[in-house]
Design a protein around this motif. Sequence first.
Motif, PDB file in Angstrom:
ATOM      1  N   MET A   4     -26.065 -24.903  -0.014  1.00  0.00           N
ATOM      2  CA  MET A   4     -27.169 -25.797  -0.257  1.00  0.00           C
ATOM      3  C   MET A   4     -27.819 -26.169   1.068  1.00  0.00           C
ATOM      4  N   ALA A   5     -27.120 -26.821   1.959  1.00  0.00           N
ATOM      5  CA  ALA A   5     -27.703 -27.212   3.242  1.00  0.00           C
ATOM      6  C   ALA A   5     -27.378 -26.154   4.290  1.00  0.00           C
ATOM      7  N   ARG A   6     -28.256 -26.003   5.259  1.00  0.00           N
ATOM      8  CA  ARG A   6     -28.012 -25.095   6.374  1.00  0.00           C
ATOM      9  C   ARG A   6     -27.238 -25.881   7.424  1.00  0.00           C
ATOM     10  N   HIS A   7     -25.947 -25.611   7.547  1.00  0.00           N
ATOM     11  CA  HIS A   7     -25.064 -26.448   8.365  1.00  0.00           C
ATOM     12  C   HIS A   7     -25.413 -26.400   9.844  1.00  0.00           C
ATOM     13  N   GLY A   8     -25.717 -25.247  10.400  1.00  0.00           N
ATOM     14  CA  GLY A   8     -26.075 -25.172  11.810  1.00  0.00           C
ATOM     15  C   GLY A   8     -27.323 -25.974  12.112  1.00  0.00           C
ATOM     16  N   TYR A   9     -28.286 -25.914  11.210  1.00  0.00           N
ATOM     17  CA  TYR A   9     -29.524 -26.681  11.373  1.00  0.00           C
ATOM     18  C   TYR A   9     -29.235 -28.169  11.333  1.00  0.00           C
ATOM     19  N   ALA A  10     -28.422 -28.584  10.386  1.00  0.00           N
ATOM     20  CA  ALA A  10     -28.072 -30.003  10.262  1.00  0.00           C
ATOM     21  C   ALA A  10     -27.326 -30.487  11.496  1.00  0.00           C
ATOM     22  N   GLU A  11     -26.422 -29.677  12.017  1.00  0.00           N
ATOM     23  CA  GLU A  11     -25.681 -30.075  13.213  1.00  0.00           C
ATOM     24  C   GLU A  11     -26.605 -30.206  14.420  1.00  0.00           C
ATOM     25  N   ALA A  12     -27.575 -29.306  14.548  1.00  0.00           N
ATOM     26  CA  ALA A  12     -28.470 -29.319  15.703  1.00  0.00           C
ATOM     27  C   ALA A  12     -29.514 -30.428  15.629  1.00  0.00           C
ATOM     28  N   THR A  13     -29.971 -30.760  14.424  1.00  0.00           N
ATOM     29  CA  THR A  13     -31.084 -31.708  14.279  1.00  0.00           C
ATOM     30  C   THR A  13     -30.681 -33.048  13.675  1.00  0.00           C
ATOM     31  N   GLY A  14     -29.561 -33.083  12.984  1.00  0.00           N
ATOM     32  CA  GLY A  14     -29.177 -34.292  12.261  1.00  0.00           C
ATOM     33  C   GLY A  14     -29.871 -34.419  10.916  1.00  0.00           C
ATOM     34  N   ILE A  15     -30.694 -33.443  10.569  1.00  0.00           N
ATOM     35  CA  ILE A  15     -31.436 -33.463   9.310  1.00  0.00           C
ATOM     36  C   ILE A  15     -30.687 -32.630   8.275  1.00  0.00           C
ATOM     37  N   LYS A  16     -30.389 -33.238   7.136  1.00  0.00           N
ATOM     38  CA  LYS A  16     -29.721 -32.534   6.049  1.00  0.00           C
ATOM     39  C   LYS A  16     -30.804 -32.011   5.102  1.00  0.00           C
ATOM     40  N   ASP A  17     -31.095 -30.721   5.206  1.00  0.00           N
ATOM     41  CA  ASP A  17     -32.233 -30.089   4.544  1.00  0.00           C
ATOM     42  C   ASP A  17     -31.780 -29.128   3.456  1.00  0.00           C
ATOM     43  N   LEU A  18     -32.369 -29.271   2.288  1.00  0.00           N
ATOM     44  CA  LEU A  18     -32.197 -28.276   1.232  1.00  0.00           C
ATOM     45  C   LEU A  18     -33.277 -27.234   1.442  1.00  0.00           C
ATOM     46  N   PHE A  19     -32.891 -26.020   1.808  1.00  0.00           N
ATOM     47  CA  PHE A  19     -33.856 -24.940   1.946  1.00  0.00           C
ATOM     48  C   PHE A  19     -33.891 -24.169   0.633  1.00  0.00           C
ATOM     49  N   VAL A  20     -35.043 -24.165  -0.020  1.00  0.00           N
ATOM     50  CA  VAL A  20     -35.208 -23.448  -1.283  1.00  0.00           C
ATOM     51  C   VAL A  20     -35.572 -22.010  -0.937  1.00  0.00           C
TER      52      VAL A  20
END
Length: 87
Positions: A1-17
């Motif tokens: 669901m979330a892109r973990h590397g992106y969340a770790e780098a930015t702090g943003i928990k994003d659902l990429f559709v």
Amino acid sequence: MARHGYAEATGIKDLFVATLGTRRAGRKRGVGSALLLRALTQARAAGLTRSSLVVDADSPTGALGLYERVGFTVDHTSVTQSKPLLP
């Protein structure tokens, strides 16, 4: 669901559709909107704070309009060019 590397780098928990599709018979009947809204609701319940996607703005299916109707806005645009390499 979330892109973990992106969340770790930015702090943003994003659902990429990555993909949303309906059969032709389901188009213009709310099927795509219902699927997308369900995914967004589940993502919110899981603690995600944002959603993003990539869409072909010229798609004859009206995909851009669907995403805008459920609240997505255009963040940026790009042009992709390709050239077939003939033997």
